[in-house]
Write an enzyme that holds these catalytic residues in place. Structure first.
Site, PDB file in Angstrom:
ATOM      1  N   GLY A   1      79.253  -0.651 104.120  1.00 16.24           N
ATOM      2  CA  GLY A   1      78.685  -1.963 103.864  1.00 16.24           C
ATOM      3  C   GLY A   1      77.203  -1.953 103.563  1.00 16.24           C
TER       4      GLY A   1
ATOM      5  N   GLY B   1      75.932  -0.948 100.535  1.00 15.17           N
ATOM      6  CA  GLY B   1      75.729  -0.909  99.098  1.00 15.17           C
ATOM      7  C   GLY B   1      75.716   0.482  98.509  1.00 15.17           C
TER       8      GLY B   1
ATOM      9  N   SER C   1      80.788   3.010  99.501  1.00 17.73           N
ATOM     10  CA  SER C   1      81.724   3.628 100.447  1.00 17.73           C
ATOM     11  C   SER C   1      83.172   3.285 100.111  1.00 17.73           C
ATOM     12  CB  SER C   1      81.393   3.202 101.880  1.00 17.73           C
ATOM     13  OG  SER C   1      81.453   1.790 102.025  1.00 17.73           O
ATOM     14  N   SER C   2      83.429   2.066  99.648  1.00 17.16           N
ATOM     15  CA  SER C   2      84.810   1.690  99.316  1.00 17.16           C
ATOM     16  C   SER C   2      85.302   2.441  98.087  1.00 17.16           C
ATOM     17  CB  SER C   2      84.911   0.179  99.099  1.00 17.16           C
ATOM     18  OG  SER C   2      84.189  -0.222  97.954  1.00 17.16           O
TER      19      SER C   2
ATOM     20  N   GLU D   1      90.046  -0.083  93.820  1.00 17.63           N
ATOM     21  CA  GLU D   1      88.851  -0.903  93.957  1.00 17.63           C
ATOM     22  C   GLU D   1      89.162  -2.374  93.696  1.00 17.63           C
ATOM     23  OE1 GLU D   1      86.027  -0.112  95.588  1.00 17.63           O
ATOM     24  OE2 GLU D   1      84.668  -0.047  93.882  1.00 17.63           O
TER      25      GLU D   1
ATOM     26  N   ASP E   1      81.010   2.164  90.431  1.00 13.79           N
ATOM     27  CA  ASP E   1      81.046   2.884  91.708  1.00 13.79           C
ATOM     28  C   ASP E   1      82.124   3.956  91.713  1.00 13.79           C
ATOM     29  OD1 ASP E   1      79.131   1.028  92.353  1.00 13.79           O
ATOM     30  OD2 ASP E   1      80.017   0.469  94.275  1.00 13.79           O
TER      31      ASP E   1
END
Length: 449
Positions: free
Chosen positions: A166, A168, A171-172, A219, A230
């Site tokens: 979380g 920025g 990580s996701s 994502e 990302d």
């Protein structure tokens, strides 16, 4: 983006032995924050901070387990719980006998989630009430039912990360790439990675493209409408220049996979902020002061393009590093003029400037979050420790990391001298994860796509 059909990529010769590990990096925005929202390019680069995911056989052959100790989440399903009939009807999936399960409802070139399949998966997720847990599980089951099949044995998937969640830092997306690569491996859709950490990449391979495409769908499960930058960085590594075009014109994404690793200090201010609020603030400024803000946006655009010219050079010498640091310094000043800095970020910059360890800018939306400092090569260890101690005394969290480097990687555990030590669940913290299974600490164990 074309999402590869899992059936056409399925090859029984590709299947790997378990247990194994996969890993993917996080990312930072180097240039172009906020201007990217207004049609200008932005550049993001991989971090040496990574997510690691292990795949092992489940104790029960009918059980699929998902374990994320870092967010206190674990979930088990039976293989029979997955909506295989719906997947066969609405999606292209690999069948056990090698036949193609297909319907006209699915477009092979689609990069959208299939609504009917999303609805069929809802029952598997209904008991999960934490948003972070739900997003991770949703991404996993959507990819699992598409890439795997009902005849496969049960597996346990355990994920750990050295990335702060979380903040920025992607990580996701890093997790999404780990999920896509691990499922593609056990499903036999891609071959194990073969590039060493020092090998350069001439072109992207079909296997890395397969991982990239399916990680984008993961994502979508997590974020709804991701830009794609990302997961592109997490998959391919190096750096990516991204430009979102207007109306129906496709976005432009240019990979720089061979951008060399550079020493970086990442500082997490731990100051919470809402990206949407900061984006709206800049948009209002652009509307109220179109000429003045337009000059700022054009200047950020110029800095981004100058940075790109440096990054695609075949060598990155001291002169290039010096110019790169100047661009970082100027970009931060322009972002300050847009009103997206924060006192915590300015304290980070002041500390790094006073100790002369490098040049600092905010990264991401601003308003808190993280700052990056491109470090000078000649720094002594005592100077670095002094800087980190001072930042920690301010309540911040610091990470000595590198910018650039490899993307998604694979570690077959038969290479390890002691497989038990690679048990992600037993590792205590980020430092132990990195020293035990980390790409940086164990480069000879890892290969890359």
């Amino acid at each position: 983006m074309t999402v590869p059909d899992p059936k056409t990529n399925q090859n029984q010769n590709n299947k790997v032995q378990v247990p194994f590990l996969v890993s993917a990096p996080g990312k930072v925005i180097i240039f172009g924050e906020h201007s990217a929202v207004h049609g200008k390019p932005a550049i993001a680069a991989a971090l040496s901070l990574r997510t690691y995911l292990s795949v092992s056989k489940s104790e029960s052959p009918d059980t699929v387990s998902l374990i994320f100790p870092d967010i206190n989440f674990s979930k088990q399903w039976k293989v029979s719980d997955f909506p295989w009939e719906a997947a066969a009807k609405y999606q292209v999936i690999p069948s056990n006998d090698g036949k193609l399960n297909n319907s006209a409802a699915f477009s092979k070139s689609s990069d959208e989630l299939v609504p009917e399949l999303v609805s069929a998966l809802a029952e598997m997720l209904v008991t999960i009430d934490d948003p972070t847990h739900y997003s991770a599980a949703y991404a996993f089951v959507y990819l699992y039912v598409n890439i795997c099949n009902s005849k496969m044995p049960g597996y346990t998937f355990t994920a750990r990360s050295t990335l702060p969640v979380g903040a920025g830092l992607g990580s996701s997306a890093s997790l999404a790439v780990c999920l896509a690569s691990s499922l593609a491996l056990i499903g036999g859709h891609i071959a194990p990675a073969s590039l060493s950490i020092n090998e350069l990449v001439a072109t992207d391979s079909p296997d890395s493209d397969f991982i990239h495409s399916w990680s984008f769908l993961a994502e979508k499960c997590i974020h709804g409408n991701p830009s794609g930058i990302d997961n592109a960085v997490a998959c391919y590594g190096g750096a990516v220049m991204f430009q979102r075009m207007k109306s129906s014109v496709p976005s432009v994404r240019t990979a720089m996979r061979n951008f060399p690793p550079l020493k970086l200090l990442l500082t997490n201010t731990k100051q919470p902020r809402r990206t949407a609020d900061l984006v709206a603030k800049v948009s209002a400024l652009v509307s109220d002061f179109p000429k003045s803000s337009g000059v700022i946006m054009d200047a950020i655009d110029y800095i981004t393009r100058e940075g790109y010219k440096l990054m695609i050079r075949p060598f990155f010498d001291n002169e290039a590093k010096s110019r790169f640091r100047e661009l970082i310094r100027m970009n931060h000043g322009l972002l300050v003029s847009l009103g997206v800095s924060h006192p915590t970020l300015e304290r980070v910059k002041l500390c790094c400037d006073e100790l002369e360890i490098g040049d600092t800018k905010l990264t991401g939306a601003g308003g808190g979050g993280c700052a990056i400092t491109l470090l000078r090569d000649e720094l002594s260890e005592s100077t670095m420790k002094n800087a980190e101690a001072r930042l920690v005394s301010e309540g911040f969290e610091t990470f000595e990391t590198t910018l650039g480097g490899k993307g998604v990687g694979y570690c077959p555990l038969d290479k390890a001298a002691d497989v038990d030590k690679f048990d992600l669940f037993r590792l205590e913290d980020r430092e132990e994860i990195e020293s035990t299974v980390g790409v940086g600490a164990n480069p000879n164990f890892w290969s890359f796509w």
